[in-house]
Design a protein around this motif. Sequence first.
Motif, PDB file in Angstrom:
ATOM      1  N   THR A   1       0.856  -1.178   0.000  1.00 26.22           N
ATOM      2  CA  THR A   1       0.000   0.000   0.000  1.00 26.22           C
ATOM      3  C   THR A   1       0.893   1.230   0.000  1.00 26.22           C
ATOM      4  O   THR A   1       1.798   1.337   0.839  1.00 26.22           O
ATOM      5  CB  THR A   1      -0.914   0.027   1.239  1.00 26.22           C
ATOM      6  N   TRP A   2       0.648   2.143  -0.940  1.00 26.11           N
ATOM      7  CA  TRP A   2       1.438   3.378  -0.977  1.00 26.11           C
ATOM      8  C   TRP A   2       0.731   4.448  -0.170  1.00 26.11           C
ATOM      9  O   TRP A   2      -0.407   4.827  -0.458  1.00 26.11           O
ATOM     10  CB  TRP A   2       1.633   3.849  -2.416  1.00 26.11           C
ATOM     11  N   ILE A   3       1.411   4.945   0.867  1.00 23.67           N
ATOM     12  CA  ILE A   3       0.837   5.956   1.745  1.00 23.67           C
ATOM     13  C   ILE A   3       1.270   7.350   1.315  1.00 23.67           C
ATOM     14  O   ILE A   3       0.597   8.342   1.583  1.00 23.67           O
ATOM     15  CB  ILE A   3       1.221   5.648   3.200  1.00 23.67           C
ATOM     16  N   GLY A   4       2.379   7.431   0.588  1.00 22.92           N
ATOM     17  CA  GLY A   4       2.891   8.703   0.103  1.00 22.92           C
ATOM     18  C   GLY A   4       4.389   8.788   0.306  1.00 22.92           C
ATOM     19  O   GLY A   4       4.945   8.214   1.245  1.00 22.92           O
ATOM     20  N   HIS A   5       5.063   9.497  -0.610  1.00 26.04           N
ATOM     21  CA  HIS A   5       6.516   9.641  -0.608  1.00 26.04           C
ATOM     22  C   HIS A   5       7.164   8.246  -0.576  1.00 26.04           C
ATOM     23  O   HIS A   5       6.828   7.408  -1.420  1.00 26.04           O
ATOM     24  CB  HIS A   5       6.974  10.522   0.549  1.00 26.04           C
ATOM     25  N   ALA A   6       8.080   7.988   0.376  1.00 24.18           N
ATOM     26  CA  ALA A   6       8.701   6.666   0.453  1.00 24.18           C
ATOM     27  C   ALA A   6       8.011   5.773   1.474  1.00 24.18           C
ATOM     28  O   ALA A   6       8.535   4.710   1.826  1.00 24.18           O
ATOM     29  CB  ALA A   6      10.186   6.805   0.794  1.00 24.18           C
ATOM     30  N   THR A   7       6.855   6.190   1.953  1.00 27.90           N
ATOM     31  CA  THR A   7       6.124   5.430   2.960  1.00 27.90           C
ATOM     32  C   THR A   7       5.186   4.429   2.300  1.00 27.90           C
ATOM     33  O   THR A   7       4.246   4.814   1.597  1.00 27.90           O
ATOM     34  CB  THR A   7       5.318   6.363   3.872  1.00 27.90           C
ATOM     35  N   THR A   8       5.466   3.157   2.519  1.00 26.75           N
ATOM     36  CA  THR A   8       4.579   2.095   2.056  1.00 26.75           C
ATOM     37  C   THR A   8       4.297   1.157   3.217  1.00 26.75           C
ATOM     38  O   THR A   8       5.078   1.058   4.166  1.00 26.75           O
ATOM     39  CB  THR A   8       5.202   1.284   0.892  1.00 26.75           C
ATOM     40  N   LEU A   9       3.177   0.493   3.126  1.00 28.52           N
ATOM     41  CA  LEU A   9       2.832  -0.579   4.060  1.00 28.52           C
ATOM     42  C   LEU A   9       2.980  -1.892   3.315  1.00 28.52           C
ATOM     43  O   LEU A   9       2.269  -2.147   2.334  1.00 28.52           O
ATOM     44  CB  LEU A   9       1.407  -0.406   4.568  1.00 28.52           C
ATOM     45  N   ILE A  10       3.936  -2.692   3.741  1.00 23.48           N
ATOM     46  CA  ILE A  10       4.140  -4.028   3.162  1.00 23.48           C
ATOM     47  C   ILE A  10       3.523  -5.031   4.123  1.00 23.48           C
ATOM     48  O   ILE A  10       3.850  -5.051   5.320  1.00 23.48           O
ATOM     49  CB  ILE A  10       5.639  -4.326   2.976  1.00 23.48           C
ATOM     50  N   GLN A  11       2.652  -5.883   3.613  1.00 26.71           N
ATOM     51  CA  GLN A  11       2.044  -6.940   4.421  1.00 26.71           C
ATOM     52  C   GLN A  11       2.457  -8.277   3.828  1.00 26.71           C
ATOM     53  O   GLN A  11       2.138  -8.602   2.681  1.00 26.71           O
ATOM     54  CB  GLN A  11       0.519  -6.784   4.443  1.00 26.71           C
ATOM     55  N   ILE A  12       3.207  -9.032   4.605  1.00 24.04           N
ATOM     56  CA  ILE A  12       3.780 -10.280   4.109  1.00 24.04           C
ATOM     57  C   ILE A  12       3.857 -11.294   5.247  1.00 24.04           C
ATOM     58  O   ILE A  12       4.328 -10.964   6.344  1.00 24.04           O
ATOM     59  CB  ILE A  12       5.174 -10.027   3.478  1.00 24.04           C
ATOM     60  N   ASP A  13       3.339 -12.489   5.011  1.00 18.42           N
ATOM     61  CA  ASP A  13       3.377 -13.583   5.984  1.00 18.42           C
ATOM     62  C   ASP A  13       2.842 -13.154   7.353  1.00 18.42           C
ATOM     63  O   ASP A  13       3.360 -13.560   8.398  1.00 18.42           O
ATOM     64  CB  ASP A  13       4.803 -14.119   6.138  1.00 18.42           C
TER      65      ASP A  13
ATOM     66  N   GLY B   1       9.812 -14.434  12.603  1.00 19.11           N
ATOM     67  CA  GLY B   1       8.977 -15.505  12.075  1.00 19.11           C
ATOM     68  C   GLY B   1       9.540 -16.007  10.763  1.00 19.11           C
ATOM     69  O   GLY B   1      10.733 -16.335  10.662  1.00 19.11           O
ATOM     70  N   SER B   2       8.703 -16.021   9.736  1.00 20.90           N
ATOM     71  CA  SER B   2       9.127 -16.537   8.432  1.00 20.90           C
ATOM     72  C   SER B   2       9.732 -15.471   7.533  1.00 20.90           C
ATOM     73  O   SER B   2      10.097 -15.757   6.390  1.00 20.90           O
ATOM     74  CB  SER B   2       7.923 -17.158   7.713  1.00 20.90           C
ATOM     75  N   VAL B   3       9.841 -14.243   8.028  1.00 23.07           N
ATOM     76  CA  VAL B   3      10.305 -13.123   7.202  1.00 23.07           C
ATOM     77  C   VAL B   3      11.726 -12.724   7.611  1.00 23.07           C
ATOM     78  O   VAL B   3      11.999 -12.506   8.789  1.00 23.07           O
ATOM     79  CB  VAL B   3       9.370 -11.907   7.320  1.00 23.07           C
ATOM     80  N   THR B   4      12.613 -12.627   6.617  1.00 23.22           N
ATOM     81  CA  THR B   4      13.998 -12.220   6.847  1.00 23.22           C
ATOM     82  C   THR B   4      14.246 -10.858   6.211  1.00 23.22           C
ATOM     83  O   THR B   4      13.874 -10.624   5.058  1.00 23.22           O
ATOM     84  CB  THR B   4      14.982 -13.246   6.259  1.00 23.22           C
ATOM     85  N   PHE B   5      14.858  -9.967   6.971  1.00 20.84           N
ATOM     86  CA  PHE B   5      15.212  -8.626   6.514  1.00 20.84           C
ATOM     87  C   PHE B   5      16.722  -8.568   6.334  1.00 20.84           C
ATOM     88  O   PHE B   5      17.469  -8.907   7.259  1.00 20.84           O
ATOM     89  CB  PHE B   5      14.788  -7.574   7.528  1.00 20.84           C
ATOM     90  N   THR B   6      17.164  -8.112   5.175  1.00 13.98           N
ATOM     91  CA  THR B   6      18.585  -7.888   4.923  1.00 13.98           C
ATOM     92  C   THR B   6      18.778  -6.428   4.566  1.00 13.98           C
ATOM     93  O   THR B   6      18.077  -5.898   3.700  1.00 13.98           O
ATOM     94  CB  THR B   6      19.101  -8.772   3.783  1.00 13.98           C
ATOM     95  N   PHE B   7      19.714  -5.771   5.244  1.00 16.74           N
ATOM     96  CA  PHE B   7      20.039  -4.377   4.953  1.00 16.74           C
ATOM     97  C   PHE B   7      21.044  -4.380   3.805  1.00 16.74           C
ATOM     98  O   PHE B   7      22.151  -4.924   3.931  1.00 16.74           O
ATOM     99  CB  PHE B   7      20.622  -3.709   6.194  1.00 16.74           C
ATOM    100  N   THR B   8      20.663  -3.801   2.692  1.00 14.99           N
ATOM    101  CA  THR B   8      21.452  -3.899   1.466  1.00 14.99           C
ATOM    102  C   THR B   8      21.990  -2.526   1.052  1.00 14.99           C
ATOM    103  O   THR B   8      21.440  -1.495   1.413  1.00 14.99           O
ATOM    104  CB  THR B   8      20.594  -4.513   0.340  1.00 14.99           C
TER     105      THR B   8
ATOM    106  N   VAL C   1      12.257 -10.896   2.661  1.00 12.94           N
ATOM    107  CA  VAL C   1      12.026 -12.209   2.063  1.00 12.94           C
ATOM    108  C   VAL C   1      11.089 -13.018   2.956  1.00 12.94           C
ATOM    109  O   VAL C   1      11.414 -13.304   4.118  1.00 12.94           O
ATOM    110  CB  VAL C   1      13.352 -12.977   1.860  1.00 12.94           C
ATOM    111  N   GLY C   2       9.919 -13.363   2.416  1.00 13.56           N
ATOM    112  CA  GLY C   2       8.968 -14.201   3.124  1.00 13.56           C
ATOM    113  C   GLY C   2       9.025 -15.632   2.644  1.00 13.56           C
ATOM    114  O   GLY C   2       9.975 -16.056   1.979  1.00 13.56           O
TER     115      GLY C   2
END
Length: 268
Positions: free
Chosen positions: A15-27, A124-131, A155-156
């Motif tokens: 969901t795009w909320i505006g500018h660089a703000t998004t809501l990601i819903q995963i797993d 949980g099942s979601v992995t975050f990598t700072f790239t 990554v879910g």
Amino acid sequence: MEVICNSSFILCSVTWIGHATTLIQIDGLNILTDPIWSERCSPFSFAGPKRYTPPGISINHLPNIDIVILSHNHYDHTDLPTLKQLEEKFHPMVLTGLGNKKLLLGEGMHNVKEMDWWEKISFGSVTFTFTPTQHFSGRSLFDRDETLWGSFMVVGKKEKVYFAGDTGYFSHFKDIASRFGSIDIAILPIGATEPRWLMEPVHIGPTQAVMSFLDLKAKFLVPMHYMTFVLSDEPLDSPVPRTKEAMKQSGISESAFVPLKIGESRFF
């Protein structure tokens, strides 16, 4: 508009909320990227770039926010008034680059995890990598590049979502693809791009966003970082048609481009 948590659907949505703000819903996780609900992206409430368009969703209509990811500490990406509101309502875990924890803890955040490039953390099942990205940091004249900037690969179980934050065009997109393989959704900036002589090192434009999309081997391009704050010289509504044209010139199917309206959601 109220966003409903999608945990029971086992689907991924953006969901795009505006500018660089998004809501990601995963797993079943609800993730906010670079959240800003303030009227200005500035150290002052009375001066600095003012919102051209309001946030697509009220903070009061958000689902429970589990994770906040911050790409870097510029005022339009690390907005302290917004982060304080999110802390009061949700107490989320905040993921950010090295050197930013002190600022955030000092402003009332409680759960902050600093990350170096290529560092991983799982929920949980979601992995975050700072790239990596090609950008810079700083909140004053005296702290340039004292904290780390970057992007995030989320990554879910099934989907891979890349959030670029702010970046110029460089080889890091190919490096990310070589480590993660094909990416499902690339959330890429397409605005704040003119004049190019000034912005090119740190902000990809529409043509470079398409090049980045190809480097990432992504299936869908969700654009952001436009139509919200006047930060550069190009018309606010120009990035989308320019990106469409760049994708057409590159022979990419129109269906791969997902320019959400502010407040709009897309399930993948």
